[in-house]
Scaffold this motif. Structure first.
Motif, PDB file in Angstrom:
ATOM      1  N   LEU A 179      14.939  -0.703   6.937  1.00  0.00           N
ATOM      2  CA  LEU A 179      14.605   0.478   6.137  1.00  0.00           C
ATOM      3  C   LEU A 179      15.849   1.323   5.930  1.00  0.00           C
ATOM      4  N   MET A 180      15.894   1.979   4.780  1.00  0.00           N
ATOM      5  CA  MET A 180      17.048   2.831   4.499  1.00  0.00           C
ATOM      6  C   MET A 180      16.786   4.255   4.972  1.00  0.00           C
ATOM      7  N   TYR A 181      17.789   4.830   5.570  1.00  0.00           N
ATOM      8  CA  TYR A 181      17.776   6.258   5.895  1.00  0.00           C
ATOM      9  C   TYR A 181      18.944   6.872   5.189  1.00  0.00           C
ATOM     10  N   VAL A 186      16.747   4.268  -2.756  1.00  0.00           N
ATOM     11  CA  VAL A 186      16.323   2.974  -3.300  1.00  0.00           C
ATOM     12  C   VAL A 186      17.551   2.082  -3.475  1.00  0.00           C
ATOM     13  N   SER A 187      17.294   0.782  -3.358  1.00  0.00           N
ATOM     14  CA  SER A 187      18.390  -0.179  -3.465  1.00  0.00           C
ATOM     15  C   SER A 187      17.982  -1.314  -4.382  1.00  0.00           C
ATOM     16  N   GLY A 188      18.946  -2.060  -4.830  1.00  0.00           N
ATOM     17  CA  GLY A 188      18.651  -3.221  -5.655  1.00  0.00           C
ATOM     18  C   GLY A 188      19.914  -3.714  -6.331  1.00  0.00           C
ATOM     19  N   CYS A 208      -2.375   0.444  -8.948  1.00  0.00           N
ATOM     20  CA  CYS A 208      -1.022   0.779  -8.516  1.00  0.00           C
ATOM     21  C   CYS A 208      -0.432   1.804  -9.472  1.00  0.00           C
ATOM     22  N   PRO A 209      -0.424   3.086  -9.066  1.00  0.00           N
ATOM     23  CA  PRO A 209       0.073   4.109  -9.991  1.00  0.00           C
ATOM     24  C   PRO A 209       1.562   3.886 -10.281  1.00  0.00           C
ATOM     25  N   GLY A 210       1.960   4.159 -11.507  1.00  0.00           N
ATOM     26  CA  GLY A 210       3.378   4.041 -11.852  1.00  0.00           C
ATOM     27  C   GLY A 210       3.821   2.610 -12.133  1.00  0.00           C
TER      28      GLY A 210
ATOM     29  N   LEU B 100       8.142   2.432   5.343  1.00  0.00           N
ATOM     30  CA  LEU B 100       8.454   3.868   5.375  1.00  0.00           C
ATOM     31  C   LEU B 100       7.485   4.690   4.566  1.00  0.00           C
ATOM     32  N   HIS B 101       6.619   4.027   3.808  1.00  0.00           N
ATOM     33  CA  HIS B 101       5.773   4.774   2.874  1.00  0.00           C
ATOM     34  C   HIS B 101       4.744   5.587   3.652  1.00  0.00           C
ATOM     35  N   ASP B 102       4.875   6.904   3.574  1.00  0.00           N
ATOM     36  CA  ASP B 102       4.000   7.722   4.415  1.00  0.00           C
ATOM     37  C   ASP B 102       3.213   8.775   3.649  1.00  0.00           C
ATOM     38  N   ILE B 103       3.345   8.786   2.338  1.00  0.00           N
ATOM     39  CA  ILE B 103       2.645   9.833   1.579  1.00  0.00           C
ATOM     40  C   ILE B 103       1.133   9.657   1.736  1.00  0.00           C
ATOM     41  N   MET B 145      -3.762   2.221  11.038  1.00  0.00           N
ATOM     42  CA  MET B 145      -2.473   1.670  10.607  1.00  0.00           C
ATOM     43  C   MET B 145      -2.408   1.657   9.091  1.00  0.00           C
ATOM     44  N   SER B 146      -1.260   2.082   8.562  1.00  0.00           N
ATOM     45  CA  SER B 146      -1.065   2.114   7.121  1.00  0.00           C
ATOM     46  C   SER B 146       0.106   1.203   6.752  1.00  0.00           C
ATOM     47  N   ALA B 147      -0.043   0.433   5.667  1.00  0.00           N
ATOM     48  CA  ALA B 147       1.054  -0.417   5.185  1.00  0.00           C
ATOM     49  C   ALA B 147       1.063  -0.420   3.665  1.00  0.00           C
ATOM     50  N   LEU B 149       3.889  -2.059   2.044  1.00  0.00           N
ATOM     51  CA  LEU B 149       4.652  -3.252   1.655  1.00  0.00           C
ATOM     52  C   LEU B 149       3.834  -4.490   2.027  1.00  0.00           C
ATOM     53  N   THR B 150       3.714  -5.405   1.090  1.00  0.00           N
ATOM     54  CA  THR B 150       2.955  -6.629   1.357  1.00  0.00           C
ATOM     55  C   THR B 150       3.501  -7.326   2.603  1.00  0.00           C
ATOM     56  N   THR B 151       4.835  -7.283   2.722  1.00  0.00           N
ATOM     57  CA  THR B 151       5.467  -8.031   3.815  1.00  0.00           C
ATOM     58  C   THR B 151       5.270  -7.382   5.186  1.00  0.00           C
TER      59      THR B 151
HETATM   60  C1  B1M Z   1      -5.537   3.962   8.740  1.00  0.00           C
HETATM   61  O1  B1M Z   1      -6.422   4.042   7.647  1.00  0.00           O
HETATM   62  C2  B1M Z   1      -5.916   4.222   6.408  1.00  0.00           C
HETATM   63  C3  B1M Z   1      -6.832   4.395   5.390  1.00  0.00           C
HETATM   64  C4  B1M Z   1      -6.450   4.588   4.073  1.00  0.00           C
HETATM   65  C5  B1M Z   1      -5.093   4.585   3.780  1.00  0.00           C
HETATM   66  C6  B1M Z   1      -4.131   4.400   4.801  1.00  0.00           C
HETATM   67  C7  B1M Z   1      -4.538   4.219   6.129  1.00  0.00           C
HETATM   68  N1  B1M Z   1      -2.912   4.436   4.234  1.00  0.00           N
HETATM   69  C8  B1M Z   1      -3.076   4.644   2.930  1.00  0.00           C
HETATM   70  N2  B1M Z   1      -4.380   4.740   2.626  1.00  0.00           N
HETATM   71  C9  B1M Z   1      -5.062   5.002   1.374  1.00  0.00           C
HETATM   72  O2  B1M Z   1      -5.275   6.406   1.292  1.00  0.00           O
HETATM   73  C10 B1M Z   1      -4.138   7.015   0.664  1.00  0.00           C
HETATM   74  C11 B1M Z   1      -4.555   8.294   0.010  1.00  0.00           C
HETATM   75  O3  B1M Z   1      -5.634   8.131  -0.881  1.00  0.00           O
HETATM   76  C12 B1M Z   1      -3.605   5.941  -0.281  1.00  0.00           C
HETATM   77  O4  B1M Z   1      -2.235   5.823   0.034  1.00  0.00           O
HETATM   78  P1  B1M Z   1      -1.122   5.278  -1.002  1.00  0.00           P
HETATM   79  O5  B1M Z   1       0.167   5.287  -0.283  1.00  0.00           O
HETATM   80  O6  B1M Z   1      -1.618   4.018  -1.577  1.00  0.00           O
HETATM   81  O7  B1M Z   1      -1.114   6.399  -2.143  1.00  0.00           O
HETATM   82  C13 B1M Z   1      -0.300   7.555  -2.066  1.00  0.00           C
HETATM   83  C14 B1M Z   1      -1.183   8.800  -2.062  1.00  0.00           C
HETATM   84  C15 B1M Z   1       0.602   7.565  -3.318  1.00  0.00           C
HETATM   85  N3  B1M Z   1       1.460   6.365  -3.352  1.00  0.00           N
HETATM   86  C16 B1M Z   1       2.668   6.300  -2.758  1.00  0.00           C
HETATM   87  O8  B1M Z   1       3.142   7.242  -2.159  1.00  0.00           O
HETATM   88  C17 B1M Z   1       3.485   5.030  -2.956  1.00  0.00           C
HETATM   89  C18 B1M Z   1       4.011   4.998  -4.394  1.00  0.00           C
HETATM   90  C19 B1M Z   1       5.150   4.041  -4.672  1.00  0.00           C
HETATM   91  C20 B1M Z   1       5.641   4.252  -6.111  1.00  0.00           C
HETATM   92  C21 B1M Z   1       6.395   4.142  -3.787  1.00  0.00           C
HETATM   93  C22 B1M Z   1       7.105   5.303  -3.413  1.00  0.00           C
HETATM   94  C23 B1M Z   1       6.573   6.700  -3.709  1.00  0.00           C
HETATM   95  C24 B1M Z   1       8.360   5.225  -2.748  1.00  0.00           C
HETATM   96  N4  B1M Z   1       9.042   4.074  -2.453  1.00  0.00           N
HETATM   97 CO1  B1M Z   1       8.305   2.290  -2.504  1.00  0.00          CO
HETATM   98  N5  B1M Z   1       6.780   2.880  -3.454  1.00  0.00           N
HETATM   99  C25 B1M Z   1       5.897   1.951  -3.793  1.00  0.00           C
HETATM  100  C26 B1M Z   1       4.683   2.553  -4.392  1.00  0.00           C
HETATM  101  C27 B1M Z   1       4.081   1.888  -5.591  1.00  0.00           C
HETATM  102  C28 B1M Z   1       2.607   2.213  -5.699  1.00  0.00           C
HETATM  103  N6  B1M Z   1       2.218   2.460  -6.890  1.00  0.00           N
HETATM  104  O9  B1M Z   1       1.882   2.197  -4.720  1.00  0.00           O
HETATM  105  C29 B1M Z   1       6.051   0.571  -3.240  1.00  0.00           C
HETATM  106  C30 B1M Z   1       5.051   0.484  -2.117  1.00  0.00           C
HETATM  107  N7  B1M Z   1       7.431   0.566  -2.755  1.00  0.00           N
HETATM  108  C31 B1M Z   1       7.978  -0.626  -2.755  1.00  0.00           C
HETATM  109  C32 B1M Z   1       9.302  -0.915  -2.292  1.00  0.00           C
HETATM  110  C33 B1M Z   1       9.711  -2.367  -2.325  1.00  0.00           C
HETATM  111  C34 B1M Z   1      10.216   0.058  -1.856  1.00  0.00           C
HETATM  112  N8  B1M Z   1       9.956   1.403  -1.859  1.00  0.00           N
HETATM  113  C35 B1M Z   1      11.104   2.108  -1.506  1.00  0.00           C
HETATM  114  C36 B1M Z   1      11.284   3.476  -1.667  1.00  0.00           C
HETATM  115  C37 B1M Z   1      10.343   4.373  -2.126  1.00  0.00           C
HETATM  116  C38 B1M Z   1      10.619   5.858  -2.332  1.00  0.00           C
HETATM  117  C39 B1M Z   1      11.631   6.446  -1.369  1.00  0.00           C
HETATM  118  C40 B1M Z   1      11.155   6.049  -3.747  1.00  0.00           C
HETATM  119  C41 B1M Z   1       9.160   6.418  -2.262  1.00  0.00           C
HETATM  120  C42 B1M Z   1       8.794   6.682  -0.778  1.00  0.00           C
HETATM  121  C43 B1M Z   1       7.930   7.846  -0.576  1.00  0.00           C
HETATM  122  C44 B1M Z   1       7.381   7.949   0.853  1.00  0.00           C
HETATM  123  N9  B1M Z   1       7.998   8.681   1.722  1.00  0.00           N
HETATM  124  O10 B1M Z   1       6.389   7.394   1.188  1.00  0.00           O
HETATM  125  C45 B1M Z   1      12.183   1.206  -0.979  1.00  0.00           C
HETATM  126  C46 B1M Z   1      12.430   1.352   0.521  1.00  0.00           C
HETATM  127  C47 B1M Z   1      13.061   2.699   0.843  1.00  0.00           C
HETATM  128  C48 B1M Z   1      13.641   2.812   2.223  1.00  0.00           C
HETATM  129  N10 B1M Z   1      13.895   4.037   2.609  1.00  0.00           N
HETATM  130  O11 B1M Z   1      13.886   1.848   2.902  1.00  0.00           O
HETATM  131  C49 B1M Z   1      11.682  -0.210  -1.401  1.00  0.00           C
HETATM  132  C50 B1M Z   1      11.794  -1.225  -0.296  1.00  0.00           C
HETATM  133  C51 B1M Z   1      12.490  -0.654  -2.677  1.00  0.00           C
HETATM  134  C52 B1M Z   1      13.976  -0.681  -2.485  1.00  0.00           C
HETATM  135  N11 B1M Z   1      14.514  -1.831  -2.161  1.00  0.00           N
HETATM  136  O12 B1M Z   1      14.626   0.304  -2.667  1.00  0.00           O
HETATM  137  C53 B1M Z   1       7.020  -1.648  -3.358  1.00  0.00           C
HETATM  138  C54 B1M Z   1       6.342  -2.604  -2.384  1.00  0.00           C
HETATM  139  C55 B1M Z   1       6.163  -3.980  -2.999  1.00  0.00           C
HETATM  140  C56 B1M Z   1       5.243  -4.865  -2.267  1.00  0.00           C
HETATM  141  N12 B1M Z   1       4.556  -5.703  -3.013  1.00  0.00           N
HETATM  142  O13 B1M Z   1       5.120  -4.846  -1.087  1.00  0.00           O
HETATM  143  C57 B1M Z   1       6.041  -0.722  -4.155  1.00  0.00           C
HETATM  144  C58 B1M Z   1       4.666  -1.309  -4.398  1.00  0.00           C
HETATM  145  C59 B1M Z   1       6.772  -0.362  -5.482  1.00  0.00           C
HETATM  146  C60 B1M Z   1       6.992  -1.570  -6.361  1.00  0.00           C
HETATM  147  N13 B1M Z   1       6.163  -1.755  -7.348  1.00  0.00           N
HETATM  148  O14 B1M Z   1       7.914  -2.319  -6.164  1.00  0.00           O
HETATM  149  C61 B1M Z   1      -4.420   4.688   0.062  1.00  0.00           C
HETATM  150  O15 B1M Z   1      -3.673   3.495   0.046  1.00  0.00           O
END
Ligand code: B1M
Lengths: 225, 220
Positions: A179-181, A186-188, A208-210, B100-103, B145-147, B149-151
């Motif tokens: 993970l990046m700190y 973001v990287s790529g 998947c929003p966005g 790291l995704h914690d929103i 637990m929340s995840a 990333l697919t991996t």
């Molecule tokens: C325990 O019980 C429960 C019950 C319900 C639970 C639960 C636990 N946990 C969640 N829920 C549920 O309730 C919540 C509220 O309703 C919901 O939570 P969600 O998290 O789903 O919804 C949130 C309210 C809003 N959603 C989010 O916050 C996630 C949105 C997306 C766009 C996203 C964001 C915002 C970010 N990201 Co990242 N990011 C994506 C995401 C794409 C997407 N559309 O999901 C995803 C997850 N990211 C991804 C990736 C790869 C990455 N991200 C990265 C970075 C980032 C940001 C920093 C830009 C930002 C992080 C914000 C943060 N602190 O969390 C990178 C890593 C950064 C690092 N530091 O190492 C990086 C690794 C990319 C890179 N190489 O740079 C992808 C994963 C791909 C996969 N198939 O696994 C991804 C799908 C985007 C994509 N399309 O490529 C439900 O899922």
């Protein structure tokens, strides 16, 4: 080739838009506090980005060797069929705003600050893209990011960083879990291509929003298998 | 009950100072802390989460209302704590290792806290060993637990296995969530439940706790 480091990026938040986004325009007390936080964040944040040009040495069935480092992914390999170079990059909100934000305890303010940090990251990405287009490659490019597809997992992050060289120049470090700190990074890599590629085309995740592109269920079979 | 309705309305409107004032007044009038919690603060928060589900409210609105709930909770919680049986329960929750995704996780936490639960936030990049340690040390009724990333999803399975190996699997209900996680996946790793969003996470925890409460009543 030495990396290009962009470390004097100015960061200005559109306050009116931000107050709308956090829905406090009609709540004067909250708006006032949010305005103070924005001002502090603006004075502290130093968003940054870096990138460089790297050359492809060799290709296998599911790997590509770039500057002596093997990147393993079938999708990546196929995407780079016609390319002879790639542009690895990292963009970050910067460690300064990340450190400052650790002092915020209140959950509502934490959320606001999180949004501000993401804005700082976005500015870093935009600046990188513009600089890249104006100075390195003006043609059509697409991007791949480690971790976005199972085919190119997040564990490949360290290899990307090795090709990029010295990401610490912009204050970004990798954890043992790849993970990046600071978190808001973001990287790529970008690569020249005639046909646009988005990771989302190969990801079937629902709701998947966005999303940047529709899932194409036949694409993997047709192009990458 | 009139005052309790006012408390609920003030929660929906996100008026933290007013909620605190109304809670103080209700207590002075002899309303029980438990009634204030369940028929005032939580009723308000339930309306907020319904509006959130209908997309009438957005995340910032929920947070503002949640802050108002906490203003009231700060007053009633110590009083509730005097009677252990009235406390809702404890949940430990984290984003799995390599992620790291914690929103989303943070939103789930806010909803749970606003529902009166005690939540231990384990943060991000949490390894199976750390989840197990949290269960041993914190003794939550539910582990979340929340995840994103697919991996990183397999970390959930590893954690469940490690809980089994540590002989503590039956001490805690395991719930999972996050973008790529599905109901089928949760079943395949032998978790106790899956929630698609923050609101259903609260319902799921409620369910887990009601089962748990039955076993407490056997204990006490
Ligand atoms: C325990 O019980 C429960 C019950 C319900 C639970 C639960 C636990 N946990 C969640 N829920 C549920 O309730 C919540 C509220 O309703 C919901 O939570 P969600 O998290 O789903 O919804 C949130 C309210 C809003 N959603 C989010 O916050 C996630 C949105 C997306 C766009 C996203 C964001 C915002 C970010 N990201 Co990242 N990011 C994506 C995401 C794409 C997407 N559309 O999901 C995803 C997850 N990211 C991804 C990736 C790869 C990455 N991200 C990265 C970075 C980032 C940001 C920093 C830009 C930002 C992080 C914000 C943060 N602190 O969390 C990178 C890593 C950064 C690092 N530091 O190492 C990086 C690794 C990319 C890179 N190489 O740079 C992808 C994963 C791909 C996969 N198939 O696994 C991804 C799908 C985007 C994509 N399309 O490529 C439900 O899922």
């Amino acid at each position: 080739m030495e990396p290009t480091v962009l470390d004097s990026i100015s960061f200005e938040v559109n306050l009116e838009q931000f107050l709308k986004l956090i829905r406090v325009t009609d709540k004067p007390g909250y708006a006032e506090r949010a305005t103070i936080l924005v001002a502090e964040a603006q004075s502290i944040a130093r968003p940054k980005a870096m990138y460089r040009e790297a050359f492809i040495d060799e290709r296998g069935n599911d790997y590509v060797i770039v500057d002596g480092i093997t990147l393993t992914s079938r999708v990546l390999r196929v995407n780079l069929n016609d390319a002879y170079r790639i542009f690895p990059y990292v963009a970050t909100s910067g460690v300064e705003i990340e450190e400052w934000s650790k002092g915020i305890e209140d959950m509502l303010e934490k959320f606001w600050v999180d949004a501000i940090k993401e804005m700082a990251l976005r500015v870093a990405i935009q600046t990188f893209l513009q600089h890249f287009k104006e100075n390195s490659y003006g043609g059509n490019t697409s991007s791949m990011n480690p971790g976005s597809l199972q085919d190119w997992p997040i564990q490949e992050q360290s290899k990307l960083f090795a090709i990029l060289g010295k990401p610490e120049l912009v204050g970004v470090n990798l954890s043992q879990s790849s993970l990046m700190y600071p978190i808001k990074s973001v990287s790529g890599f970008r690569f020249p291509t005639e046909v646009n590629f988005e990771n989302c085309q190969l990801c079937s995740r629902e709701k998947c929003p966005g999303r940047k592109a529709q899932y194409d269920k036949d694409l993997y079979k047709e192009k990458f298998a | 009950m009139g005052d309790l309705k006012q408390i609920a309305v003030a929660v929906v409107e996100g008026q933290a100072a007013l909620v605190k004032m109304l809670v103080d007044e209700a207590l002075a009038d002899g309303t029980t802390p438990s009634d204030i919690l369940y028929h005032g603060l939580i009723v308000g928060m339930d309306i907020v989460s319904a509006r959130f589900s209908n997309e009438e409210f957005y995340v910032p609105d929920v947070l503002i209302s949640s802050r108002a709930v906490h203003a009231g909770m700060r007053v009633v919680r110590p009083l509730l704590l005097e009677n252990f049986a009235q406390i809702e329960g404890k949940i430990a929750i984290g984003t799995v290792a390599g992620d790291l995704h914690d929103i989303g996780k943070n939103l789930v936490i806010i909803f749970l806290r606003s529902r009166g639960y005690e939540v231990v936030d384990l943060g991000i990049d949490v390894h199976p060993e750390e989840f197990v340690e949290a269960v041993l040390l914190q003794k939550p009724q539910v582990l979340g637990m929340s995840a994103l990333l697919t991996t990183t999803m397999p970390i959930m399975a590893s954690t469940v296995k490690l809980l089994e190996q540590a002989n503590i699997r039956n001490q805690v209900k395991v719930i999972v969530g996050g973008g790529p996680v599905t109901h089928d996946y949760s079943k395949s790793i032998k978790a106790d439940g899956y929630a698609a969003d923050a609101r259903s996470a609260v319902n799921l925890v409620n369910k887990c706790m009601s089962q748990e409460v039955k076993s407490w009543s056997q204990l006490y």
